[in-house]
Design an enzyme around this catalytic site. Structure first.
Site, PDB file in Angstrom:
ATOM      1  N   ASP A   1      11.423 -34.339 -29.478  1.00  0.00           N
ATOM      2  CA  ASP A   1      11.819 -34.713 -30.837  1.00  0.00           C
ATOM      3  C   ASP A   1      11.060 -35.950 -31.301  1.00  0.00           C
ATOM      4  O   ASP A   1      10.641 -36.047 -32.460  1.00  0.00           O
ATOM      5  CB  ASP A   1      13.323 -34.989 -30.894  1.00  0.00           C
ATOM      6  CG  ASP A   1      14.159 -33.741 -30.701  1.00  0.00           C
ATOM      7  OD1 ASP A   1      13.663 -32.645 -31.022  1.00  0.00           O
ATOM      8  OD2 ASP A   1      15.300 -33.862 -30.220  1.00  0.00           O
ATOM      9  N   GLU A   2      10.890 -36.912 -30.401  1.00  0.00           N
ATOM     10  CA  GLU A   2      10.144 -38.115 -30.755  1.00  0.00           C
ATOM     11  C   GLU A   2       8.700 -37.772 -31.110  1.00  0.00           C
ATOM     12  O   GLU A   2       8.129 -38.326 -32.059  1.00  0.00           O
ATOM     13  CB  GLU A   2      10.173 -39.111 -29.597  1.00  0.00           C
ATOM     14  CG  GLU A   2      11.520 -39.756 -29.342  1.00  0.00           C
ATOM     15  CD  GLU A   2      11.448 -40.811 -28.263  1.00  0.00           C
ATOM     16  OE1 GLU A   2      10.524 -41.653 -28.323  1.00  0.00           O
ATOM     17  OE2 GLU A   2      12.297 -40.805 -27.360  1.00  0.00           O
ATOM     18  N   GLY A   3       8.092 -36.870 -30.334  1.00  0.00           N
ATOM     19  CA  GLY A   3       6.714 -36.471 -30.609  1.00  0.00           C
ATOM     20  C   GLY A   3       6.575 -35.786 -31.952  1.00  0.00           C
ATOM     21  O   GLY A   3       5.645 -36.061 -32.725  1.00  0.00           O
TER      22      GLY A   3
ATOM     23  N   ALA B   1       7.019 -38.415 -34.708  1.00  0.00           N
ATOM     24  CA  ALA B   1       5.840 -39.272 -34.826  1.00  0.00           C
ATOM     25  C   ALA B   1       4.702 -38.525 -35.509  1.00  0.00           C
ATOM     26  O   ALA B   1       3.942 -39.099 -36.302  1.00  0.00           O
ATOM     27  CB  ALA B   1       5.401 -39.766 -33.455  1.00  0.00           C
TER      28      ALA B   1
END
Length: 447
Positions: free
Chosen positions: A168-170, A173
């Site tokens: 999810d962070e990737g 970003a």
């Protein structure tokens, strides 16, 4: 001994009072305005909390939409505030996180006009710190924050507080980078890839340009993303344990969460033979010293790095033809070796990392260098990691126009693959928070 009890009692009363007040806010609007108001410009806001392992941060984003009907809004301003420690520090006493969250909510209230409070969504995404907690303790912390959001004047949904995983962070970003560089503006606009090298994990995200890459990639590496009436087939993955600090620990011969008691000593050929010092990682202090390997420091350390990465990273050749932004430790080490000058953005080749590693490990680097005891290891790790991901050290490419940080807008590069290195894009702090906010706003408007 009485004071802590009184503190807990007062916080308990506060939470009960908040629960009581919650029922008086049910009449609030629960839908974002679907379109900008006619005429001129329309400003709207969104509040995103980043609950990280070392602190909690609030981002208040101010967006501008034009009456001309552009699908993608313009980011006008960002207010940012951070407090310490992270939510995970209150795992045993979740009510003690209340004052800090209320402090950041006050920042949001001061940043958003009161007339917009009830249509300004608020959300919190928790990352590594809470993921490491036992499930029940993490849930109680998140429930406490959720209650605070529900009694705040901001728009809160039942799913406004949640846990993020590395993937999810990737994704978020990647959205941040392409939102700011214009890759999401129009149908068919080229997008850029994103590389992030954190302390505990590393992420890669990009849109493959050919169907073959999508078909040949692991199923869980491909996700379909709907953004601004466009569908993006995204290749994304987070490699847990391959962030620079976790990798450094493994290469030095250590393990995460060593047994309590006694000294923790690491001896490695990746450190200069005469070096002796200490290194702190995840609240553990390690005594570290160099070791003679019988050969060159470069060869001995490279062997350790290659052993760590062996068959742990998926190589994808499609990255050769993509433009990439790289963040975090990619940026820091490029500054350390003098390839770019902080705080400016710049470009660096994979070969630059490799050549700098060779010279640092041989103690023969010419020119400016912010040398530290781990620089040989770190540069070797970065150069090998990039090649394992599919980035060649040298390749003649036709590179499309790059959107750069300030005055620069185009680079004429034809000899090697380049990475655009940045901490900020168009003067905005770059992280997953903006991307997660944009994605959440899209979700709210469609539900």
């Amino acid at each position: 001994m009485k004071r802590p009890k009184l503190t807990v009692l007062s916080l308990t009363c506060m939470l009960l009072y908040l629960l009581f007040l919650k029922h008086h806010y049910d009449h609030r609007a629960h839908k974002l305005p679907p379109h900008p108001r006619p005429g001129g410009h329309n400003f709207h806001y969104s509040v995103m909390f980043d609950a990280g392992s070392t602190g909690t941060r609030v981002h208040v984003f101010k967006f501008q939409s034009s009456h001309q009907g552009a699908a993608v809004p313009h980011l006008e301003h960002e207010t940012y505030r951070a407090i310490k420690p992270g939510l995970s520090a209150y795992a045993g006493e979740p009510l003690k996180c209340v004052p800090g969250i209320e402090q950041l909510l006050e920042v949001a209230k001061l940043s958003v006009p009161s007339s917009q409070w009830n249509v300004t969504p608020v959300a919190l995404k928790a990352t590594a710190g809470l993921r490491l907690l036992p499930g029940d303790k993490a849930a109680r912390l998140l429930d406490t924050v959720r209650t605070l959001f529900q009694v705040s004047p901001f728009l809160s949904k039942s799913d406004c507080v949640s846990m993020m995983d590395g993937t999810d962070e990737g994704i978020s970003a990647w959205i941040t980078v392409n939102f700011l560089t214009g890759g999401l503006q129009r149908q068919g606009s080229p997008t850029v890839g994103m590389l992030d090298l954190g302390g505990g994990s590393t992420q890669i995200a990009f849109c493959p340009q050919d169907e073959k890459t999508i078909q040949s990639s692991p199923v869980d590496f491909i996700t379909s993303l709907q953004m601004f009436n466009q569908t993006h087939n995204l290749y994304t993955h987070s490699y847990l344990g391959l962030g620079l600090m976790s990798a450094r620990l493994s290469i030095l011969g250590g393990v995460e969460a060593p047994p309590l008691g006694g000294s923790v000593q690491l001896v490695s050929p990746c450190l200069a033979p005469e070096y002796s010092g200490v290194w702190q990682h995840n609240d553990v202090i390690y005594a570290v010293r160099g070791q003679r390997s019988g050969g060159s420091m470069l060869a001995a350390c490279r062997s350790r790095v290659e052993k760590l990465l062996y068959r742990k990273v998926e190589k994808v050749m499609a990255v050769e033809d993509m433009d990439f932004y790289a963040f975090s430790y990619y940026y820091d080490r490029a500054v350390d070796l003098g390839a770019i000058e902080a705080p400016s953005a710049g470009v660096v080749t994979v070969a630059q990392y490799s050549h700098a590693a060779e010279r640092v490990c041989a103690d023969s680097y010419p020119g400016p260098l912010n040398r530290g005891p781990f620089l040989c290891l770190d540069l070797l790790y970065i150069s090998v990691l990039l090649q394992e991901l599919g980035f060649p050290p040298h390749k003649q490419l036709k590179v499309t126009t790059w959107t750069t940080i300030r005055e620069e807008s185009r680079h004429d590069l034809n000899e090697c693959l380049v990475l655009q290195l940045a901490r900020t894009i168009n003067h905005m702090e770059t992280s997953w928070a903006l991307g997660a906010t944009v994605h959440y706003l899209q979700y709210l408007r469609s539900n």
